[in-house]
Design an enzyme around this catalytic site. Structure first.
Site, PDB file in Angstrom:
ATOM      1  N   ARG A  75       0.858  -1.178   0.000  1.00 49.86           N
ATOM      2  CA  ARG A  75       0.000   0.000   0.000  1.00 49.86           C
ATOM      3  C   ARG A  75       0.894   1.229   0.000  1.00 49.86           C
ATOM      4  O   ARG A  75       1.562   1.530   0.989  1.00 49.86           O
ATOM      5  CB  ARG A  75      -0.920  -0.007   1.223  1.00 49.86           C
ATOM      6  CG  ARG A  75      -1.992  -1.081   1.191  1.00 49.86           C
ATOM      7  CD  ARG A  75      -2.870  -0.969  -0.022  1.00 49.86           C
ATOM      8  NE  ARG A  75      -4.083  -1.796   0.048  1.00 49.86           N
ATOM      9  CZ  ARG A  75      -4.935  -1.930  -0.946  1.00 49.86           C
ATOM     10  NH1 ARG A  75      -4.697  -1.333  -2.105  1.00 49.86           N
ATOM     11  NH2 ARG A  75      -6.004  -2.686  -0.808  1.00 49.86           N
ATOM     12  N   ALA A  87     -11.009  -7.217  -0.363  1.00 48.51           N
ATOM     13  CA  ALA A  87     -11.904  -6.057  -0.336  1.00 48.51           C
ATOM     14  C   ALA A  87     -11.858  -5.352  -1.677  1.00 48.51           C
ATOM     15  O   ALA A  87     -10.941  -5.554  -2.483  1.00 48.51           O
ATOM     16  CB  ALA A  87     -11.494  -5.093   0.782  1.00 48.51           C
ATOM     17  N   GLU A 104     -14.919  -9.925  -5.329  1.00 49.61           N
ATOM     18  CA  GLU A 104     -13.608  -9.577  -4.771  1.00 49.61           C
ATOM     19  C   GLU A 104     -12.928 -10.800  -4.154  1.00 49.61           C
ATOM     20  O   GLU A 104     -11.710 -10.970  -4.271  1.00 49.61           O
ATOM     21  CB  GLU A 104     -13.750  -8.473  -3.727  1.00 49.61           C
ATOM     22  CG  GLU A 104     -14.175  -7.133  -4.289  1.00 49.61           C
ATOM     23  CD  GLU A 104     -13.154  -6.528  -5.232  1.00 49.61           C
ATOM     24  OE1 GLU A 104     -11.959  -6.888  -5.150  1.00 49.61           O
ATOM     25  OE2 GLU A 104     -13.550  -5.691  -6.067  1.00 49.61           O
ATOM     26  N   GLU A 108      -9.293 -11.891  -5.572  1.00 49.02           N
ATOM     27  CA  GLU A 108      -8.115 -11.690  -4.733  1.00 49.02           C
ATOM     28  C   GLU A 108      -7.646 -12.952  -4.037  1.00 49.02           C
ATOM     29  O   GLU A 108      -6.484 -13.030  -3.626  1.00 49.02           O
ATOM     30  CB  GLU A 108      -8.393 -10.602  -3.695  1.00 49.02           C
ATOM     31  CG  GLU A 108      -8.631  -9.243  -4.328  1.00 49.02           C
ATOM     32  CD  GLU A 108      -8.633  -8.105  -3.320  1.00 49.02           C
ATOM     33  OE1 GLU A 108      -8.642  -8.379  -2.101  1.00 49.02           O
ATOM     34  OE2 GLU A 108      -8.618  -6.934  -3.752  1.00 49.02           O
ATOM     35  N   GLU A 131     -16.734   7.522   3.033  1.00 53.39           N
ATOM     36  CA  GLU A 131     -16.663   6.093   2.741  1.00 53.39           C
ATOM     37  C   GLU A 131     -17.430   5.261   3.771  1.00 53.39           C
ATOM     38  O   GLU A 131     -17.218   5.379   4.974  1.00 53.39           O
ATOM     39  CB  GLU A 131     -15.220   5.593   2.715  1.00 53.39           C
ATOM     40  CG  GLU A 131     -15.134   4.093   2.451  1.00 53.39           C
ATOM     41  CD  GLU A 131     -13.714   3.546   2.545  1.00 53.39           C
ATOM     42  OE1 GLU A 131     -13.496   2.406   2.098  1.00 53.39           O
ATOM     43  OE2 GLU A 131     -12.834   4.253   3.066  1.00 53.39           O
ATOM     44  N   GLU A 154      -1.870  -5.817  -6.739  1.00 51.32           N
ATOM     45  CA  GLU A 154      -2.477  -7.137  -6.535  1.00 51.32           C
ATOM     46  C   GLU A 154      -1.651  -8.259  -7.144  1.00 51.32           C
ATOM     47  O   GLU A 154      -1.905  -9.440  -6.862  1.00 51.32           O
ATOM     48  CB  GLU A 154      -3.873  -7.169  -7.148  1.00 51.32           C
ATOM     49  CG  GLU A 154      -4.895  -6.273  -6.454  1.00 51.32           C
ATOM     50  CD  GLU A 154      -6.267  -6.406  -7.070  1.00 51.32           C
ATOM     51  OE1 GLU A 154      -6.358  -6.955  -8.194  1.00 51.32           O
ATOM     52  OE2 GLU A 154      -7.244  -5.971  -6.456  1.00 51.32           O
TER      53      GLU A 154
END
Length: 230
Positions: A75, A87, A104, A108, A131, A154
């Site tokens: 990240r 997520a 998702e 993932e 959010e 990813e």
């Protein structure tokens, strides 16, 4: 009585509908925008900038051995490879949050799940973003084949099954700091202690106080000519 005054009664968040004088996109980002709004609170006009978010979903998968599925990826804003839940954004117009969560999980973690519930609904940073994220709890995992190609952050996701107690201990040590993951793990530990009887149905209504999917419209949101066509 003002919007911020203390009130006795049920301990829960309460929606407040304030007059919004203007609402416009101040900055258009690659993933989400920054919105500039002027609103009236206690007779005073206030201007605030906040992240105009699509909303999101996350999935805490629990297997028959009471292990949870965690993923690890880079990240950039925090310069960390952090431990997270599968997520994703609610960026498909009109898509049901449960359908988003299932997609998702496949993309993932190459997994499907037999049983789904709502674990919790979160507002991740209500002082600076609208959010809302819905966290599902899924059981009965099974592998699936998908033609989804992971790219960018990813591309090198690490997937790990961890005992729930071990994951909670990592939170207590401060070794896991992702807010949604921390909250979901602690909520799961509490729910397990209650025999998982406090889980809500997977199709439970999204609380009106949450931003929720963009397709449903944010509370108080005033569309303008700069808004996306989604």
């Amino acid at each position: 009585m003002t919007a911020g005054a203390d009130r006795a009664g049920e301990l829960r968040d309460r929606p407040v509908a304030l007059p919004v004088r203007s609402s416009e996109v101040a900055f258009r980002g690659h993933v989400w925008d920054v919105r500039n709004e002027r609103f009236v609170l206690d007779g005073q006009e206030i201007t605030r900038h906040f992240v105009d978010h699509t909303g999101a979903v996350a999935v805490l998968v629990v297997d028959e051995a009471e292990r949870v599925l965690l993923i690890n990826q880079y990240r950039h804003p925090v310069r960390l490879r952090d431990w997270e839940l599968p997520a994703g954004l609610l960026d498909v117009p009109g898509e049901d949050p449960l359908a988003s969560a299932k997609r998702e999980l496949e993309e993932e973690a190459d997994l499907a799940a037999a049983d789904w519930w709502v674990l919790q609904d979160l507002l991740t940073s209500p002082g600076g973003s609208d959010e809302g994220i819905r966290v599902f709890l899924a059981r009965g995992p099974s592998p699936v084949e998908t033609d989804y190609v992971r790219e960018h952050e990813e591309a090198d996701i690490e997937v790990r099954w961890v005992a729930l107690d071990e994951a909670v201990e990592a939170v207590r040590r401060g070794d896991i700091a992702n807010a949604t993951t921390v909250s979901a793990l602690l909520a799961a530990a509490v729910s397990r202690a209650a025999g998982w009887r406090d889980l809500r149905p997977a199709d439970a209504p999204w609380p009106t106080r949450s931003a929720g999917p963009r397709a449903t419209g944010h509370p108080g949101h005033v569309p303008d000519e700069h808004d996306r066509g989604d």
